[in-house]
Design a protein around this motif. Structure first.
Motif, PDB file in Angstrom:
ATOM      1  N   ARG A 110      37.492  13.599  16.467  1.00  0.00           N
ATOM      2  CA  ARG A 110      38.785  12.939  16.514  1.00  0.00           C
ATOM      3  C   ARG A 110      39.275  12.887  17.949  1.00  0.00           C
ATOM      4  O   ARG A 110      39.716  13.897  18.492  1.00  0.00           O
ATOM      5  CB  ARG A 110      39.810  13.740  15.711  1.00  0.00           C
ATOM      6  CG  ARG A 110      39.693  13.577  14.238  1.00  0.00           C
ATOM      7  CD  ARG A 110      40.663  12.512  13.741  1.00  0.00           C
ATOM      8  NE  ARG A 110      40.954  12.797  12.358  1.00  0.00           N
ATOM      9  CZ  ARG A 110      42.138  13.212  11.915  1.00  0.00           C
ATOM     10  NH1 ARG A 110      43.157  13.343  12.712  1.00  0.00           N
ATOM     11  NH2 ARG A 110      42.305  13.475  10.653  1.00  0.00           N
ATOM     12  N   ASP A 113      40.820  20.412  10.778  1.00  0.00           N
ATOM     13  CA  ASP A 113      41.569  19.461   9.947  1.00  0.00           C
ATOM     14  C   ASP A 113      43.036  19.460  10.377  1.00  0.00           C
ATOM     15  O   ASP A 113      43.648  18.409  10.610  1.00  0.00           O
ATOM     16  CB  ASP A 113      41.418  19.874   8.477  1.00  0.00           C
ATOM     17  CG  ASP A 113      41.967  18.833   7.524  1.00  0.00           C
ATOM     18  OD1 ASP A 113      42.230  17.695   7.968  1.00  0.00           O
ATOM     19  OD2 ASP A 113      42.145  19.152   6.339  1.00  0.00           O
ATOM     20  N   ASP A 116      45.305  16.474  12.771  1.00  0.00           N
ATOM     21  CA  ASP A 116      46.523  15.756  12.395  1.00  0.00           C
ATOM     22  C   ASP A 116      47.644  16.041  13.389  1.00  0.00           C
ATOM     23  O   ASP A 116      48.476  15.180  13.664  1.00  0.00           O
ATOM     24  CB  ASP A 116      46.944  16.117  10.965  1.00  0.00           C
ATOM     25  CG  ASP A 116      46.198  15.273   9.938  1.00  0.00           C
ATOM     26  OD1 ASP A 116      45.103  14.774  10.273  1.00  0.00           O
ATOM     27  OD2 ASP A 116      46.698  15.104   8.818  1.00  0.00           O
TER      28      ASP A 116
END
Ligand code: NAI
Ligand code: MG
Length: 336
Positions: free
Chosen positions: A99, A231, A235
């Motif tokens: 990410r 995770d 975010d």
């Protein structure tokens, strides 16, 4: 990721999925087609509509298409997202979830100089469904940390840093409390790090990292961490640079890779041409780099940056009034 062009022609599995997945995929194929690279697109069905039509959200045929492709572009699924995307990651043994967290102009980024990559372990940690069990007192979840999987992800992060001119890798864990499992993670982090003498290493506790991401995001270049922590921090990273319409991701394994925006099928805006296609296009930029097509990746990345900087043709989520395809056509025009 690869650093040099790997082939003259690429077979790309294309899974548009549901809702805005289809719209942002159409926009992305339009810009990919103006790059002068020989792409052979093989379309696959998956998602809610596919379930309704075929009785399964992820047909074997679609899995085969992904298996036989050089890379896969995935739009978004609706309610069946977990059945589709989690299963595809498992089937393809995609162990790394990447990410990028990067601030672009005229977005809701907290500051304009954020640019780091989160490398998340994707196969173990706390997210192994069959290791969860009900007990008389309540429920127990086991957290699995294996030397093999953690070594693989940490090595991937150091390789990524090396190939992308990053000077530092930060290992994130909670070894003060999870002394055995994260103690092992930390030990492996420095063991693997020794193979990369030119890369600076540091490690932080996950809770401290959650704060540093807000107070000094510029300090980070590459973060490597276990499944659950990755995770959550991913975010947080999305929040740092503002807006789901801009965040791409990659899932990488030894035999395949899948590139997808972080957002879902957005039923509230689907079918209206309102979706921002940039998250999907930045996922395609990641795919191009994975394929070693760095020149094309730079070209598309630059055009996206220009559209955001000029701020004349933007979708509603970024304060503009243009449609998905208007943004795509503007990016295409800038690349011609
Ligand atoms: P979502 O990401 O679809 O939408 C959240 C909010 O962000 C909505 O208001 C939406 O309009 C907006 N948004 C998202 N992407 C946008 C874009 N490209 N441009 C402009 N606005 C955008 O998440 P939500 O609402 O929680 O879930 C909707 C459906 O998507 C659910 O069925 C969920 O299961 C699925 N989903 C699928 C994912 C996947 O396929 N990987 C990931 C997340 C959710
Ligand atoms: Mg998540």
């Amino acid at each position: 990721m690869n650093t040099s062009k790997t082939k003259d022609k690429y077979k790309i599995a294309v899974i548009p999925g549901d809702g805005i997945g289809k719209e942002v995929m159409e926009a992305t194929i339009l810009v990919l087609d103006s790059l002068n690279i020989d792409f052979d697109y093989v379309y696959g069905e998956a998602g809610d509509e596919c379930l309704e039509k075929n009785g399964t959200a992820l047909p074997d045929e679609t899995i085969e298409i992904v298996r036989n492709a050089d890379a896969c572009l995935f739009g978004a699924a609706g309610e069946t997202a977990a059945d589709v995307i989690v299963r595809l990651r498992q089937e393809m043994k995609m162990f790394a979830n990447l990410r990028p967290v990067k601030s672009y102009p005229n977005t809701h980024a907290l500051s304009n100089d954020i640019d780091f990559m989160i490398v998340r372990e994707n196969t173990e940690g706390l997210y192994i469904a069959d290791k969860e069990e009900m007990t008389e007192e309540g429920a127990i979840a086991k957290r699995i940390i294996t030397r093999e999987a953690e070594e693989r992800i940490i090595d991937y992060a150091f390789k990524y840093a090396t190939e992308n001119n990053k000077s530092k890798v930060t290992g994130v864990h909670k070894a003060n409390v999870l002394k055995k499992s994260d103690g092992l993670f930390k030990e492996i982090f420095y063991e693997v790090g020794e193979r990369y003498p030119d890369i600076e290493k540091e490690d932080f506790y996950v809770d401290a990292t959650a704060m540093y991401l807000i107070t000094q995001p510029q300090n980070f270049e590459v973060i490597v961490t276990t499944n659950l922590f990755g995770d959550i921090l991913s975010d947080e990273g999305a929040g740092l640079v503002g807006g789901l319409g801009l965040i791409p991701s990659a899932n990488i394994g030894n035999d395949g890779a899948l590139f997808e925006p972080v957002h879902g099928s957005a039923p509230d805006i689907a079918g209206k041409g309102l979706a921002n296609p940039i998250a999907m296009m930045l996922s395609a930029v990641m795919m191009l780099r994975y394929l070693g097509e760095n020149e094309a990746a730079d070209k598309l990345d630059d055009a996206i940056l220009r559209v955001l900087t000029e701020a004349n043709v933007l979708t509603g989520d970024l304060g503009g009034s243009s449609t998905t395809m208007e943004v795509a056509n503007e990016i295409k025009r800038l690349m011609d």
